[in-house]
Every structure is written in C-alpha cells, then in structure tokens.
Design an enzyme around this catalytic site. Sequence first.
Site, PDB file in Angstrom:
ATOM      1  N   ASP A 256       0.862  -1.171   0.000  1.00 14.88           N
ATOM      2  CA  ASP A 256       0.000   0.000   0.000  1.00 14.88           C
ATOM      3  C   ASP A 256       0.911   1.238   0.000  1.00 14.88           C
ATOM      4  O   ASP A 256       2.132   1.127   0.138  1.00 14.88           O
ATOM      5  CB  ASP A 256      -0.880  -0.052   1.261  1.00 14.88           C
ATOM      6  CG  ASP A 256      -1.745   1.175   1.443  1.00 14.88           C
ATOM      7  OD1 ASP A 256      -2.378   1.602   0.469  1.00 14.88           O
ATOM      8  OD2 ASP A 256      -1.779   1.711   2.563  1.00 14.88           O
TER       9      ASP A 256
ATOM     10  N   ASP B 183      -0.301   5.129   1.210  1.00 15.60           N
ATOM     11  CA  ASP B 183      -0.592   6.020   2.334  1.00 15.60           C
ATOM     12  C   ASP B 183      -0.569   5.275   3.665  1.00 15.60           C
ATOM     13  O   ASP B 183      -1.224   4.246   3.829  1.00 15.60           O
ATOM     14  CB  ASP B 183      -1.958   6.683   2.154  1.00 15.60           C
ATOM     15  CG  ASP B 183      -1.952   7.746   1.059  1.00 15.60           C
ATOM     16  OD1 ASP B 183      -0.935   8.439   0.921  1.00 15.60           O
ATOM     17  OD2 ASP B 183      -2.961   7.862   0.339  1.00 15.60           O
TER      18      ASP B 183
ATOM     19  N   GLU C 156     -15.150   2.006   6.707  1.00 16.93           N
ATOM     20  CA  GLU C 156     -14.012   1.225   6.225  1.00 16.93           C
ATOM     21  C   GLU C 156     -13.352   0.433   7.343  1.00 16.93           C
ATOM     22  O   GLU C 156     -12.968  -0.732   7.162  1.00 16.93           O
ATOM     23  CB  GLU C 156     -12.980   2.154   5.579  1.00 16.93           C
ATOM     24  CG  GLU C 156     -11.725   1.451   5.113  1.00 16.93           C
ATOM     25  CD  GLU C 156     -10.610   2.413   4.749  1.00 16.93           C
ATOM     26  OE1 GLU C 156      -9.477   1.938   4.568  1.00 16.93           O
ATOM     27  OE2 GLU C 156     -10.865   3.629   4.668  1.00 16.93           O
TER      28      GLU C 156
ATOM     29  N   ALA D 121      -5.606   2.926  -3.192  1.00 14.55           N
ATOM     30  CA  ALA D 121      -6.971   3.364  -3.470  1.00 14.55           C
ATOM     31  C   ALA D 121      -7.014   4.866  -3.671  1.00 14.55           C
ATOM     32  O   ALA D 121      -8.099   5.455  -3.713  1.00 14.55           O
ATOM     33  CB  ALA D 121      -7.891   2.953  -2.314  1.00 14.55           C
ATOM     34  N   GLY D 122      -5.851   5.487  -3.810  1.00 16.25           N
ATOM     35  CA  GLY D 122      -5.767   6.920  -4.030  1.00 16.25           C
ATOM     36  C   GLY D 122      -5.846   7.292  -5.496  1.00 16.25           C
ATOM     37  O   GLY D 122      -6.499   6.616  -6.299  1.00 16.25           O
TER      38      GLY D 122
ATOM     39  N   LYS E 104      -8.382  -3.980  -3.687  1.00 14.75           N
ATOM     40  CA  LYS E 104      -6.947  -3.948  -3.986  1.00 14.75           C
ATOM     41  C   LYS E 104      -6.373  -5.357  -3.877  1.00 14.75           C
ATOM     42  O   LYS E 104      -5.799  -5.733  -2.861  1.00 14.75           O
ATOM     43  CB  LYS E 104      -6.204  -3.019  -3.017  1.00 14.75           C
ATOM     44  CG  LYS E 104      -6.492  -1.563  -3.197  1.00 14.75           C
ATOM     45  CD  LYS E 104      -5.502  -0.701  -2.411  1.00 14.75           C
ATOM     46  CE  LYS E 104      -5.561  -0.933  -0.933  1.00 14.75           C
ATOM     47  NZ  LYS E 104      -4.602  -0.094  -0.194  1.00 14.75           N
TER      48      LYS E 104
ATOM     49  N   ASP F  74      -1.737  -1.171   5.906  1.00 13.28           N
ATOM     50  CA  ASP F  74      -2.091  -0.570   7.191  1.00 13.28           C
ATOM     51  C   ASP F  74      -3.549  -0.795   7.577  1.00 13.28           C
ATOM     52  O   ASP F  74      -4.020  -0.244   8.569  1.00 13.28           O
ATOM     53  CB  ASP F  74      -1.799   0.935   7.180  1.00 13.28           C
ATOM     54  CG  ASP F  74      -2.782   1.712   6.340  1.00 13.28           C
ATOM     55  OD1 ASP F  74      -3.455   2.609   6.884  1.00 13.28           O
ATOM     56  OD2 ASP F  74      -2.903   1.430   5.144  1.00 13.28           O
TER      57      ASP F  74
END
Length: 268
Positions: free
Chosen positions: A46, A48, A92, A161-162, A209, A235
């Site tokens: 990931d 962020d 989430e 996911a950004g 993802k 995370d």
Amino acid sequence: MFLEKLLKDALGTENINIKIRDMSNAERILAALKNDGMDSIQIVTDFDQTLTKTQIGGTNDSTFGVLGLNSLLSQNFKSKFIETFLKYHKIEVDPIMSTDEKIPLMLEWYQRILQLMQEEGITKSLLYEMTETTNPEFREQVKETFEMLKESEVPVLIMSAGISSILETVLRKETLFSSNVQLISNELVFNEEGGLEDILPPIIHPFSKNERALGLNQPYFLEISKRRNGILLGDCIGDSHMADGMPNPGEILKIGFLDTEVKMSSYS
C-alpha cells in the site's frame, strides 16, 4: 542483504512495537524466503500510511490529503470533503461490518468524492499544481529499502486506493519510481478542456486492492508470474488481501502497520 536485514528486524522480539502472532510460522516463512532467494520474491505494498507516516504529532500529506487540506481549494469544498471522509472511513475500519456490506458503500464514497471535485471545478492543471506542493513524509528506511530492491531487481507493486497522478508525481519527486516499480491506482478521466469527467473503472477502493480483482492478464503480472513468494505491506485489514490471486503462490509474509488504536483481536 535485504532478507538478512528483514530477518533481523522482524524477529527482533525485544522491540515492543513489533507484534508477531505466530513466531514459529513467521520464522518458517522467513527461512523459506531466504532459501528460495531474491529471484523468487515480489513486493506488494500500500502507499498512504504504509510507505508514508501517519498523522502523529501533526499532519502528514496523503493522497486525499492533497484535496482535503490544500489552500488552492475553497473552504466549502474542504469542509464537505472532510465530512465525507469521516463518514466513510468509519465504515471502512468498522470491525463488525462484513466486506460485502462495505463494498457498495466504498463505491458510494468514491462517487461522492468525484461529485465534490466536479462541483469545485478541479481541472487537470489545478490537480497538477496541488500535487507539486505535496510533501508526504516517508517512514524511516523506505528510500534505502527501495534502492536495495532496485539493485536486486525485485519487482515492487504499489496498490493504492488513491489517485495515480498524485502518487506518481510524489514517487518521481522522491526518485522512487524506478524501472522495477509498478503503480496501480485510480486514474481520473479529463476532457479535452481539462475538466474532470470520471474515475476510470474499475474503481480501486480499500477492498478491491488485490491481484485477482485487477486482472492477472496485465503485462506486469505475466512478467512476475514465476515469483511465487511475496512480502506484503499495508495498514488496514483490506490490505491483507492484496496478494490474493497470485498465480501459484508460495510463501507470503504479511506486515501490517497499526496506526490507530484498535483491538488487536480485529487483526488476528
């Protein structure tokens, strides 16, 4: 060198910040990774709050922080953006709701973000201008680790996911976007005048993802199909599935960064 360092750091049980659920299994996986060698490994991570630090003792720019905190955008937009984030982020990370319950709400979240960006009149050029002022703080040793992976020709897949254009700009600024690094994230669709029209499907959200959902026919996955072992970094609980769909998987070492106060049982 990379695996030796990983062994030393991961099994350093004197570090109270490292929690290992099953030490014997972790030792077995690490031994297999070392025995099979660097040619068998791929990294899936990931971005962020995994490669970058979380917001502790201040703020740290994230992909969406570019939108929620940027001085180039109106206060009305930022207020609505933060309100939306707080509403859906709570969903989430909810430890009770199932993934199936969360997925339609995650898609709703992204459509709401798109709507807010369109209402604000965010253009391609404005997004680029905002991105240029973004300076996320990376975790310690990220840059050195990426350099080691580059030298060893270990493929690194960043799943986020950004927003891909923001991530790519940040990675290039930090000289982390090397030939062994592949980025999969959400691409924004702009018209000829630079106006924002859509998010290119499929939308990549926290629970989509993974290599299965993103399609193993992509050239990147075909190139690394013989790398059976992996190291996965994330995370949140959804990140633990990022390697799902790996063809002929071997051993996967999963490393999670716990950035918020939650019951550890949620991650067991």
